[in-house]
Design a protein around this motif. Sequence first.
Motif, short mmCIF file in Angstrom:
data_model
loop_
_atom_site.label_atom_id
_atom_site.label_comp_id
_atom_site.label_asym_id
_atom_site.label_seq_id
_atom_site.Cartn_x
_atom_site.Cartn_y
_atom_site.Cartn_z
N UNK A 175 0.84 -1.20 0.00
CA UNK A 175 0.00 0.00 0.00
C UNK A 175 0.87 1.25 0.00
N UNK A 176 0.51 2.21 -0.84
CA UNK A 176 1.17 3.51 -0.87
C UNK A 176 0.09 4.57 -0.95
N UNK A 177 0.09 5.47 0.01
CA UNK A 177 -0.76 6.66 -0.07
C UNK A 177 0.18 7.83 -0.27
N UNK A 178 0.03 8.50 -1.40
CA UNK A 178 0.97 9.58 -1.74
C UNK A 178 0.18 10.86 -2.02
N UNK A 179 0.58 11.92 -1.34
CA UNK A 179 -0.04 13.23 -1.53
C UNK A 179 1.04 14.30 -1.45
N UNK A 180 2.03 14.19 -2.32
CA UNK A 180 3.18 15.09 -2.29
C UNK A 180 2.88 16.40 -3.02
N UNK A 181 3.59 17.46 -2.61
CA UNK A 181 3.58 18.67 -3.39
C UNK A 181 4.43 18.52 -4.64
N UNK A 182 4.24 19.45 -5.57
CA UNK A 182 5.06 19.45 -6.80
C UNK A 182 6.20 20.45 -6.65
N UNK A 183 7.31 20.15 -7.27
CA UNK A 183 8.48 21.02 -7.16
C UNK A 183 8.28 22.32 -7.94
N UNK A 184 9.10 23.32 -7.65
CA UNK A 184 9.15 24.51 -8.47
C UNK A 184 9.82 24.22 -9.80
N UNK A 185 9.93 25.26 -10.66
CA UNK A 185 10.45 25.04 -12.01
C UNK A 185 11.25 26.24 -12.49
N UNK A 186 12.17 25.97 -13.43
CA UNK A 186 12.81 27.04 -14.17
C UNK A 186 11.80 27.68 -15.12
N UNK A 187 12.16 28.82 -15.69
CA UNK A 187 11.26 29.47 -16.64
C UNK A 187 11.02 28.58 -17.85
N UNK A 188 9.96 28.90 -18.58
CA UNK A 188 9.54 28.04 -19.69
C UNK A 188 10.58 27.97 -20.80
N UNK A 189 11.43 29.00 -20.91
CA UNK A 189 12.52 28.94 -21.89
C UNK A 189 13.67 28.07 -21.40
N UNK A 190 13.58 27.68 -20.12
CA UNK A 190 14.54 26.75 -19.51
C UNK A 190 15.98 27.27 -19.56
N UNK A 191 16.11 28.57 -19.39
CA UNK A 191 17.46 29.15 -19.38
C UNK A 191 17.84 29.67 -17.99
N UNK A 192 16.95 29.48 -17.01
CA UNK A 192 17.31 29.81 -15.65
C UNK A 192 17.29 31.29 -15.33
N UNK A 193 16.26 32.00 -15.83
CA UNK A 193 16.13 33.42 -15.53
C UNK A 193 15.23 33.65 -14.33
N UNK A 194 14.09 32.94 -14.29
CA UNK A 194 13.18 33.04 -13.14
C UNK A 194 12.84 31.64 -12.65
N UNK A 195 12.43 31.54 -11.38
CA UNK A 195 12.20 30.24 -10.75
C UNK A 195 10.94 30.32 -9.88
N UNK A 196 10.04 29.35 -10.07
CA UNK A 196 8.81 29.31 -9.28
C UNK A 196 9.04 28.59 -7.96
N UNK A 197 8.03 28.63 -7.10
CA UNK A 197 8.13 27.99 -5.80
C UNK A 197 7.45 26.62 -5.77
#
Length: 328
Positions: free
Chosen positions: A244-266
Amino acid sequence: MNCPLFSGPRCVLQSAVSFLVAGVACAGPLDPLDYASLGAFEVSSGSYTIDTDLLTIVDDASPGAALFTGVVDDQGGAADSFGPGAAVTTVGANGIPHIAVFTFDSVSIQGSATVSVTGRRALALLSHGDLVLDRTLDLSGSRPDGGPGGFYGGVAAQAGSGPGGGGATSTILVEAGPAGFGSDGIPDSGGGEAGLSYGDLSGVLQGGSGGGGAAAASYLAIGGGGGGAIELGATGIVDLRSNAVIRSDGETGANDTANVGIVFSGPGSGGGVRIRGREVLLDGSISAAGKLFRGSRSGAGRVFIEGLGIHVVGSPFDADSLVANVAV
């Protein structure tokens, strides 16, 4: 709600992971006997989907007809978000979701059966008898959506949703705020404002909050959604077996959509897991973890387990679910 299922002295470990033995407050976990049974939900093979918006359980091999149709519980009138329909309604100040409730004479999910959960409302699986789980139930957040009963991450320069939503940022190279729930979010130095802890699963069932969004110039990063909220309840034994596994994890933040590391979400915070039975046998695993993203960490979720007898085998809790949460 009928109250109580149990009576007698009460022992509580006050932390994000709480065990109640031989006692229950009148507000809180759902009583299966308050709801009419839909029959038996006993599966050992096949694939099934629980939709908390449509209030249905379907066999994925025959998706046109619902096997079972549940009901909505408004948590004693306290629910103020995720109302009827698939769309998110206005999030109230308390951030308490409606619950899609499915009640049976008995529940058994074992063998090779696969059960997926979708929708906005929280989920409750209740049994008038025993409830046996030996498979995975995953209500984790994604991006930006929260898991069922959880809150969505911020889009562009918007704060995450929910009582513990992380703050947004419009500054380059600065991370948006992580969300809180069972514990406060921990921001990166100079990052967006972190969400704070909230809630108490002994009272109402809640999920995790969303991480903040980030946007600057033409770059944006969408915040991680919070983990969802699930309740398992039985008048008899709740038996979480070794698979049995009950999983309710949060999702990680992300780099910007251009994926060049200008802005980062929480990152979004972990969600809520509530289990109630006359006895609870815990040989599986429970994860309501927050996420570490770059220099910030979202708060872990909350786990609440109640029964006259609670039998724990091994180490059932994901370590990240307990970070900064257990005070013994």
